[in-house]
Scaffold this motif. Sequence first.
Motif, PDB file in Angstrom:
ATOM      1  N   UNK A 648       0.836  -1.207   0.000  1.00 38.39           N
ATOM      2  CA  UNK A 648       0.000   0.000   0.000  1.00 38.39           C
ATOM      3  C   UNK A 648       0.866   1.250   0.000  1.00 38.39           C
ATOM      4  N   UNK A 649       1.939   1.231   0.766  1.00 35.02           N
ATOM      5  CA  UNK A 649       2.865   2.366   0.810  1.00 35.02           C
ATOM      6  C   UNK A 649       3.487   2.583  -0.573  1.00 35.02           C
ATOM      7  N   UNK A 650       3.954   1.500  -1.189  1.00 40.58           N
ATOM      8  CA  UNK A 650       4.593   1.615  -2.497  1.00 40.58           C
ATOM      9  C   UNK A 650       3.613   2.126  -3.544  1.00 40.58           C
ATOM     10  N   UNK A 651       2.382   1.593  -3.535  1.00 40.10           N
ATOM     11  CA  UNK A 651       1.388   2.011  -4.527  1.00 40.10           C
ATOM     12  C   UNK A 651       0.981   3.467  -4.324  1.00 40.10           C
ATOM     13  N   UNK A 652       0.957   3.909  -3.061  1.00 40.96           N
ATOM     14  CA  UNK A 652       0.474   5.259  -2.776  1.00 40.96           C
ATOM     15  C   UNK A 652       1.538   6.323  -3.023  1.00 40.96           C
ATOM     16  N   UNK A 653       2.781   6.021  -2.670  1.00 43.84           N
ATOM     17  CA  UNK A 653       3.816   7.048  -2.732  1.00 43.84           C
ATOM     18  C   UNK A 653       4.850   6.828  -3.846  1.00 43.84           C
ATOM     19  N   UNK A 654       4.861   5.631  -4.428  1.00 46.39           N
ATOM     20  CA  UNK A 654       5.736   5.354  -5.566  1.00 46.39           C
ATOM     21  C   UNK A 654       4.927   4.638  -6.651  1.00 46.39           C
ATOM     22  N   UNK A 655       3.870   5.270  -7.145  1.00 48.88           N
ATOM     23  CA  UNK A 655       2.962   4.567  -8.061  1.00 48.88           C
ATOM     24  C   UNK A 655       3.623   4.143  -9.366  1.00 48.88           C
ATOM     25  N   UNK A 656       4.560   4.914  -9.872  1.00 52.48           N
ATOM     26  CA  UNK A 656       5.180   4.603 -11.159  1.00 52.48           C
ATOM     27  C   UNK A 656       6.693   4.455 -11.037  1.00 52.48           C
ATOM     28  N   UNK A 657       7.152   4.039  -9.889  1.00 55.43           N
ATOM     29  CA  UNK A 657       8.590   4.006  -9.659  1.00 55.43           C
ATOM     30  C   UNK A 657       8.947   2.805  -8.791  1.00 55.43           C
TER      31      UNK A 657
END
Length: 885
Positions: A648-657
Amino acid sequence: MRWLERFRMAMLMLFRRESEIARLNDELAFHLDQQVKENMARGLAPDEARYAALREFGNPTVLGDQARSTWSWNWLEKFLRDLRYGARTLGRSPGFAATAILVMALGIGATTSLFTIVRAVLLKPLPFREPDKLVMVYEHFRDSTGGDGFDVVSPGDFNDWRQRTHGFEDMAAWRSYAFDLTGEHEELPEVVRAAAGSWNLFSVLGTQLALGRTFRPEEDRIGANHVVLLTWSLFQRRFAGGPSVIGKQIRLDSTPYEVIGVLPRWFTYPDSLVAVWVPYAPTFEPAMFARHDMHQSYVIARLNPGISAASAVNQVSALQYQIHLAHGSQPVAEEARLRPMLEDVTQDVKTPLVVLLCAVGCMLLIACLNVSNLLVARSAARRKELAVRGALGGSRLILIGEQMAESLLICAAGGTLGILLSFAATRWLADHWNDLPRVEAIHLDTTVVAFAAGLVFLTALLAGLLPAISSTGAGIFVGLQESSRSIGGSVSRATLRKTLLTAEIALTVILLVSAGLLFKSFLHLRASDLGCATDHVLTMKYGLPEKQYDTRDKVIAFHEAILERVRRLPGVSAVGLVSTPPGGGYEGSYSFSIPERPSNSFQLQNESIHRTVDPGYFTAIGIPLIRGRFFTDQERLNRDHYVIISKKFADQFFPDDNPIGKHVTVELQNETYEIVGVVGDTLWDVARPAKATMYFPILSGIPGQASEATIVVRTAGDPLSLSIPMQQQVAALDPALPLDDILTMQQILGKSTATQSFSATLVLAFATLSLLLAGIGLYGVLSYLVAQRNTEIGIRMALGAQRGEVLRLVLLDGLRPVFLGLCIGLAGGATAAMFIRSILYGTSPLDPTVLVIMVGSLLLTALLACALPAIRASRIDPMQALRTE
């Protein structure tokens, strides 16, 4: 003094009525005898003298009745006479009376129990001085999209509010805490819930201590002497209620605290689990106490008599906005909000309690309709008796009064039994409803008894008035013209019975649909995927006292020692450490920034809950690795600046990275961490969606930050079998270290869904009882109708009607109001579902599965209730029915 004489006569008529009647009869007899003697003195024979006296004097019985009609309390005499008649009438139908009384007992008892709880929890004032002037003040972030907009307060904000605003009479703060409690004489250690309150908290609440004194201002300062207040429960349980405890010392986290007071028995704020209170300021580090971005405190304020609540909170909001502008790069709220303290205490249970109260109210109305329908059907069998009583001079009002007396007797007997049942039911509800606030205020008192008495009269009116009016209408004398060969019961009366049945079925459907939705919602909660293994997993929590474990090396040494000891136990498959396991609660959140994406101002969305874990935790509990790696044993002590984030953290704050190798800076610590891995999401609460999560190495060993740990053990067999061996391993390392929350993951799931389970089960129980009542009512009414239509059915069969046709005729007659009530109930159920949608989880208000199951249950019950009278009707002997007169 004429009023005094009238009062004396009224009392005589009330308490010496029989003697006054005898005196009146004696006086009438004396005057009649005098007249007879006068007539005999004129030369008349004794018999002629008596006849002449009666002609002149009048009928003594009529004269007595006329005299008594002017007395006081005639209405009471008539009422008692009606009650005696009603009791005799009910005594001739014991089966009917017992059924009706039991039905009303269930309805009145359940309603009384829920009213007792709702009144104590939601309606009674809080047990503080002028409780209506107490409010809770919260912070509010204008851009917040989650939560309810009432955010807990930072200590720096509270300090500024109290010193720089004057809208409230006073303000106090408190925060949750926990201690390891040990005594001075080798008493067993235990983990106790604690609260830290500002020195003026108890004066703001207006609470007087049972023993000792409250905190002093100099004790509510960082570095002050350690003092503690005991709650009454701990005072009784741990110290046997001895007043000599005042001035003694107890050890909290291995630190001696002086006991200065004991709170009264009734004080259970914020909940009954809090065992000790300590001063507020000493629970903070000096640098933390002045921070405006450390949200963890609750603020209580007392309204100033001369200033409105809106004006007072506006003053606080104006100051808070200034604080926000001064700390623009930090998570500091823009304004303040308030709500009444009573509403704040009860907000989590208000909706479930209202739903339950509506459910029992619905069940009570169903019970009234049930009894009313039985009375209507019964009046059809008594129509000749009522016609005879009317022909003999009984007015319609008298006949209605007599039938209302029957209804009152049924409801009074049911109410008496219901109150007795409510005693046990209320205590059971209070004992088994976890997290129910204000349990100490729940008890039956005169108000509750008065409410139950009012219910008795109300239900008597609802259940009895309509049958009484319908059975004493203009067509009452038609009963004298009917023979047993007549088709019993008027069309209007049959229509009334079907109307009442329709209403009863409709209410039952509403209750069934609501119960089905709540129960399915609970099943969804119970089956929630926490994102980890939940079978064969045991958890056990401990906290290392900072005074004893004051260095990183000591903290790490204990963690590694307990991991090694537990790992060697037979049956252990894997073991790990985490600060708070999945489903175990929020723990806390950090605001952060991403150095690779710099911003000049604070972003409210940059917030994540946090956990501390050891390298083996993710494998032990079955949380999958999505990208990167887990922690290693090398990431310890000062080499701890690494973090693992959730999906969830990755999808929310690094959506395309790719987040691996990126960094996050935790604002509270002003420390930067490198992201080394991404793991699967877990739930902190089964009823809430997953939140972005950061995992930090517990082997950093930082006292305070890495001191709290939960041992997570996955086993091959029953996990509870390892609870004692694990406790023994902890005791071998530190005998004074208490353990807490020894639970399996399944028990954590059950604990977090306890309230939903309890309320859903209760509503389902009420719905089941209502379904049973509806079935009994349908069966009873149809049985009466079949009994009244014996002759009609006999004629039909004599004219060639087959038994199957009779069976179908009776079934359709019984099921017709069921189908109509079902249609009305489905519309009402949809409305009720929209009302309770806020407490549904993963369930649509118009869930087709629930509708099918609930409707199917109702139709099956109705079919069974109609089948027995229908079968009995199809077996009627036509010749026997035609002979019956």
